[in-house]
Structures are given as structure tokens and as C-alpha cells.
Design an enzyme around this catalytic site. Sequence first.
Site, mmCIF file in Angstrom:
data_model
loop_
_atom_site.group_PDB
_atom_site.id
_atom_site.type_symbol
_atom_site.label_atom_id
_atom_site.label_comp_id
_atom_site.label_asym_id
_atom_site.label_seq_id
_atom_site.Cartn_x
_atom_site.Cartn_y
_atom_site.Cartn_z
ATOM 1 N N CYS A 232 0.838 -1.198 0.000
ATOM 2 C CA CYS A 232 0.000 0.000 0.000
ATOM 3 C C CYS A 232 0.876 1.252 0.000
ATOM 4 C CB CYS A 232 -0.922 -0.001 1.216
ATOM 5 S SG CYS A 232 -1.904 1.494 1.327
ATOM 6 N N CYS B 266 -0.399 4.113 2.092
ATOM 7 C CA CYS B 266 -0.209 3.985 3.551
ATOM 8 C C CYS B 266 1.252 4.241 3.924
ATOM 9 C CB CYS B 266 -0.525 2.577 4.047
ATOM 10 S SG CYS B 266 -1.948 1.832 3.329
ATOM 11 N N ASP B 267 2.173 3.719 3.148
ATOM 12 C CA ASP B 267 3.568 3.642 3.585
ATOM 13 C C ASP B 267 4.544 4.510 2.798
ATOM 14 O OD1 ASP B 267 2.774 1.783 5.501
ATOM 15 O OD2 ASP B 267 2.898 0.151 4.056
#
Length: 315
Positions: free
Chosen positions: A139, A142-143
Site C-alpha cells: 500500500c 499507507c507507507d
Amino acid sequence: MATPEKATCVIIGSGPAGYTAAIYASRANMNPILYTGSEPGGQLMITTDVENYPGYPEGVQGPTMMDDFMKQAERFGTQIRREMITKVDFSGEKHKLWTETGHELEADSVIISTGASAKWLGLENEQRLARNGGGVSACAVCDGFFYRGLDVAIVGAGDTAAEEALYLSKLCKNVHMLVRRDEMRASKIMQERVKKAENITIHWNTETVDVLGQDEVEGALVVNNKTKEESTLKVQGFFVAIGHKPNTGIFKEFLDMDETGYLITTPGRSYTNVEGVFASGDAQDHIYRQAVTAAGSGCMAALDAERYLAEKGVI
Ligand code: NDP
């Protein structure tokens, strides 16, 4: 042994499909209980801008949209439980479900909206470095933040990979996109955007042999599948964006599904092969997989369930 809790309608999953089913079911007096699963809000919780959901002319953040969906379902009385359903038994007239803590329910109807999860390459080091937070992720949204100013690789050539490569290109120094064929599956517009980005290098016909690094990603060993030439890319982050797998494992024994695990429903309806069990969203849709189509199919499942319950005299 405790008596099972009786429910008219249990909804499993909390993406656009589950919450839309909940809005319709609660407004139809079906007293739905919705189990969110381990990722409340589903895949949209890891998305930033959603620009293609009608009704938001300026776009909306995925988590904000899912929060709105949840509040709307709650407003009409849906009971939302932040738990997983880990086991079902659809062999009898009443449908049995168990939560992760062993709580048992007996439902007249069940709506499945369990969605889909990210796929991995399946390499040992990939898994280890993903589990320990060492720089492998499925992701980018997200990261990606953790790799600001660094070099990263991303595997995949679909719309997700293209979208995530572009997202990373705004944060990272260099983005290496690893495409296993000599063309991309992504839509033309996304391909053009990727090709135009100055700091994205597309490596055609390239597969990952291994992710390098002990505690943190230090590089990726890749091979050109035409020339068989191996090379090492020095990267600090390794992103995988190669598609998704439907979250339908617990239904295997009872419901018809295709070879990938997508639930099979009657064309144009949400019926599964078990009476009183309906399916919606990405768990049964490998073609469209959009928030708006998932929401639409959640509505269909609630309407189908309502008719089913009315015919049986339950509501
Ligand atoms: P897709 O299934 O469309 O694409 C998966 C990609 O990963 C393909 O390019 C595939 O390669 C590649 N791949 C699969 N396995 C491997 C492997 N083992 N090694 C290397 N590469 C691999 O998945 P997406 O998640 O990209 O998209 C799913 C759906 O969601 C699509 O319909 C897409 O259009 C839609 N979507 C729409 C968006 C939007 O409209 N904003 C954003 C994101 C997704 P190959 O092509 O060789 O098979």
C-alpha cells in the site's frame, strides 16, 4: 453452552458494499448487525483522493467517505461491531456465524461484503520484510511517506500500480516500476501519466527474483525475462501492486466460487447458491471493483434480502 444470538440480517464487511447494504437494510426494519472485519472501512481506508464517486464534485478522502458511510448506516440503527466473523455454517435453514471471540449468531439472512485483499509475489524475503515493517508494502498510500526522498521499486502494471507509482513519484527520489510484460494493463490515461513522470523508470519484461536486505530493504534482484540478465536495483522501499484476492475463504465449504475465490451470484442478482445468503461488492466482482459499483451491489443485496425475508414472513 450459550444460546446463539438471533439476528434477522447479518452483514459481513464494512466497505462501500457492506455499509450501503446496512443503510438499506436498517431503513427496511431488518435490524442489521454489521461486522466490520479486521479492516473497518475496507480498501478505501488506504486510499487518498477519491474523485470518481458521484456526489463529491471536489473529490473526497477515502477514510472520510467511509466514515460518512458508517455514520449514515448508524443513523438508521445498524449495529456496528468491530469484530471478525471467522466461521460460518450455511448447511441448515438458519445460517450460523461465529465471531473471533466465539460468539455465535443465528441469522435469517446474511449479506457478504467481505471485499478483497492485496496479493503478494510470495517470495520469502518479501513476506519477512513485509511482516517486520522492513520496507515491503502492498500500500503505497499507507507507507509511501516513510520513503520520502529515497529510491523505491513497485511491482505491477495495472491501474493500481500506475496510481501508486505516481503517488510515490511525488514523495520519492526515484521510482522503479517493474513490469513483467512489454506492455501495461493500466488504462491509457494512467500509462501516459506514468510515462510522463520524470522520476519513474519503467523496467519492461522485468520480474523480481528476490528482495534484498536483512532487517530493511536494501535492493531488489530483478531479471529481464527476455534476455535472462539479472541486475540489482538499489532501493529502500519495495511496493507490490499486483491485484487482489477476494476474502471468501470461510465460505468455501458452502458457497459456489470461481477458481480465484470470487463468489458466484445469479446474473443480475445478489443470490448465492444458498437461500438467504447474498453477496455484494468485490467479494463477488472481479470486473468493476469500484466503490460506486460495490455500493450499488450492496443496495441490491439488501433489497434481495428484504424480499426474501418478507416472503418468508420474517419481516
Ligand atoms: P490488475 O489485476 O488490473 O493488475 C495487476 C497487475 O499486476 C497486472 O499488470 C499484472 O501483470 C501484474 N502482476 C500480477 N501478478 C504479478 C506477478 N506475480 N509479478 C509481476 N506482476 C504481476 O489489478 P489492479 O489492482 O491494478 O486493478 C484492479 C481493478 O481495479 C482494475 O479493474 C483496475 O482498472 C481498477 N482500478 C481502478 C482505479 C481507478 O479507476 N482509479 C485505480 C485502481 C484500480 P499482467 O498485466 O502481466 O497480468
